[in-house]
Design a protein around this motif. Structure first.
Motif, PDB file in Angstrom:
ATOM      1  N   TYR A 160       0.823  -1.209   0.000  1.00  0.00           N
ATOM      2  CA  TYR A 160       0.000   0.000   0.000  1.00  0.00           C
ATOM      3  C   TYR A 160       0.860   1.263   0.000  1.00  0.00           C
ATOM      4  CZ  TYR A 160      -3.554   3.373   1.157  1.00  0.00           C
ATOM      5  OH  TYR A 160      -4.400   4.447   1.108  1.00  0.00           O
ATOM      6  N   GLY A 167       0.080   5.472  -0.181  1.00  0.00           N
ATOM      7  CA  GLY A 167      -0.983   6.462  -0.106  1.00  0.00           C
ATOM      8  C   GLY A 167      -1.214   7.164  -1.439  1.00  0.00           C
ATOM      9  N   LEU A 168      -2.468   7.412  -1.739  1.00  0.00           N
ATOM     10  CA  LEU A 168      -2.834   8.080  -2.987  1.00  0.00           C
ATOM     11  C   LEU A 168      -3.038   9.576  -2.819  1.00  0.00           C
ATOM     12  CD1 LEU A 168      -5.462   5.615  -4.468  1.00  0.00           C
ATOM     13  CD2 LEU A 168      -3.107   5.923  -5.169  1.00  0.00           C
ATOM     14  N   SER A 169      -3.258  10.033  -1.609  1.00  0.00           N
ATOM     15  CA  SER A 169      -3.642  11.430  -1.425  1.00  0.00           C
ATOM     16  C   SER A 169      -2.552  12.397  -1.872  1.00  0.00           C
ATOM     17  CB  SER A 169      -4.025  11.691   0.026  1.00  0.00           C
ATOM     18  OG  SER A 169      -2.915  11.483   0.874  1.00  0.00           O
ATOM     19  N   LEU A 203     -10.331   7.770  -4.830  1.00  0.00           N
ATOM     20  CA  LEU A 203     -10.097   7.327  -3.451  1.00  0.00           C
ATOM     21  C   LEU A 203     -11.121   6.305  -2.952  1.00  0.00           C
ATOM     22  CD1 LEU A 203      -9.043  10.645  -1.698  1.00  0.00           C
ATOM     23  CD2 LEU A 203      -7.614   8.649  -2.145  1.00  0.00           C
ATOM     24  N   VAL A 213     -10.054   2.609  -2.610  1.00  0.00           N
ATOM     25  CA  VAL A 213      -9.015   2.498  -1.585  1.00  0.00           C
ATOM     26  C   VAL A 213      -9.632   2.609  -0.203  1.00  0.00           C
ATOM     27  CG1 VAL A 213      -6.940   3.603  -0.658  1.00  0.00           C
ATOM     28  CG2 VAL A 213      -7.243   3.373  -3.123  1.00  0.00           C
ATOM     29  N   ILE A 214     -10.536   3.548  -0.033  1.00  0.00           N
ATOM     30  CA  ILE A 214     -11.201   3.725   1.260  1.00  0.00           C
ATOM     31  C   ILE A 214     -12.039   2.492   1.591  1.00  0.00           C
ATOM     32  CG2 ILE A 214     -12.916   5.105   2.503  1.00  0.00           C
ATOM     33  CD1 ILE A 214     -10.127   6.433   2.152  1.00  0.00           C
ATOM     34  N   GLY A 253       0.388   6.840   5.000  1.00  0.00           N
ATOM     35  CA  GLY A 253      -0.508   7.050   3.864  1.00  0.00           C
ATOM     36  C   GLY A 253      -1.947   6.673   4.169  1.00  0.00           C
ATOM     37  N   ASN A 294      -3.475   9.661   5.968  1.00  0.00           N
ATOM     38  CA  ASN A 294      -3.540  10.766   5.009  1.00  0.00           C
ATOM     39  C   ASN A 294      -4.676  10.563   4.011  1.00  0.00           C
ATOM     40  OD1 ASN A 294      -1.324  11.854   6.264  1.00  0.00           O
ATOM     41  ND2 ASN A 294       0.137  11.133   4.736  1.00  0.00           N
ATOM     42  N   ASP A 295      -4.828   9.343   3.519  1.00  0.00           N
ATOM     43  CA  ASP A 295      -5.900   9.059   2.561  1.00  0.00           C
ATOM     44  C   ASP A 295      -7.279   9.220   3.200  1.00  0.00           C
ATOM     45  OD1 ASP A 295      -4.070   8.659   0.582  1.00  0.00           O
ATOM     46  OD2 ASP A 295      -4.308   6.492   0.484  1.00  0.00           O
ATOM     47  N   ARG A 354      -7.873  13.021   3.683  1.00  0.00           N
ATOM     48  CA  ARG A 354      -8.115  13.687   2.405  1.00  0.00           C
ATOM     49  C   ARG A 354      -9.495  13.309   1.857  1.00  0.00           C
ATOM     50  NH1 ARG A 354      -4.227  15.588  -1.498  1.00  0.00           N
ATOM     51  NH2 ARG A 354      -5.369  17.283  -2.462  1.00  0.00           N
ATOM     52  N   TYR A 355      -9.880  12.049   2.004  1.00  0.00           N
ATOM     53  CA  TYR A 355     -11.191  11.587   1.551  1.00  0.00           C
ATOM     54  C   TYR A 355     -12.307  12.331   2.302  1.00  0.00           C
ATOM     55  CZ  TYR A 355     -15.014   8.391   0.420  1.00  0.00           C
ATOM     56  OH  TYR A 355     -16.202   7.848  -0.004  1.00  0.00           O
TER      57      TYR A 355
END
Length: 187
Positions: free
Chosen positions: A73, A75-77, A103, A106-107, A168, A171-172, A175-176
């Protein structure tokens, strides 16, 4: 035929065990137990024991999948651009909608990871509670059951460490949530 006829209680165990790579020969076992028997009887106790061990084996197998996910994994954010105050509302809403679409899977996976953690702790607590009840009766667990519970605890420790080490994930989630708030304000 030198085999004596079985008589007695109507409970039965049926095991279909194909050859396996597991040295303990416990994976890929399909069993049917009569769970209508009271837990104090031999068939009921056996059914509870097999169900408990089956739960531990399933959660341990799921833990391997979660560990693989966490190792890979990232993080995408950080890849989603930030727009300043000078951006117009249409650009902000397009970015918000796109970010939510990116997102969301992923979430969903991270929420499943959280659900797995809760389920795994529940199974572990049930087995430890069973161990304490048995200790109070002067009984003990078999070596196989102790080994499987120790292995589950090891896997959960790895999952916990990987979750804590991967910033991450938080953070994701953050951000979501921000993108969800922006989306709800614009509607």
């Amino acid at each position: 035929d030198t085999q004596p006829a079985l008589q007695g209680h109507s409970s039965a165990v049926s095991v279909d065990s194909p050859p396996s790579q597991d040295p303990m020969m416990l994976s890929d076992i399909a069993a049917h137990l009569d769970t209508d028997s009271p837990p104090d009887s031999l068939p009921g106790g056996l059914a509870a024991e097999v169900k408990g061990l089956s739960d531990v084996l399933k959660v341990t197998g799921d833990a391997d999948d979660r560990i693989a996910f966490l190792y890979s994994y990232r993080g995408l954010s950080r890849a989603i651009p930030e727009l300043g105050q000078e951006a117009d509302d249409q650009t902000k809403s397009e970015l918000t909608a796109t970010a939510l679409k990116v997102l969301q899977p992923v979430i969903d996976e991270l929420q499943e990871l959280h659900n797995f953690s809760r389920r795994a702790v529940s199974v572990l607590c049930a087995k430890v509670a069973d161990m304490l009840v048995r200790k109070g009766k002067g009984e003990s667990w078999g070596d196989e059951c102790l080994w499987r519970v120790a292995r589950l605890m090891d896997k959960l420790l790895i999952v916990n460490g990987l979750m804590a080490a991967n910033s991450g994930i938080n953070n994701d989630f953050s951000r979501y949530k921000r993108f969800q708030q922006l989306a709800s304000r614009s509607q």
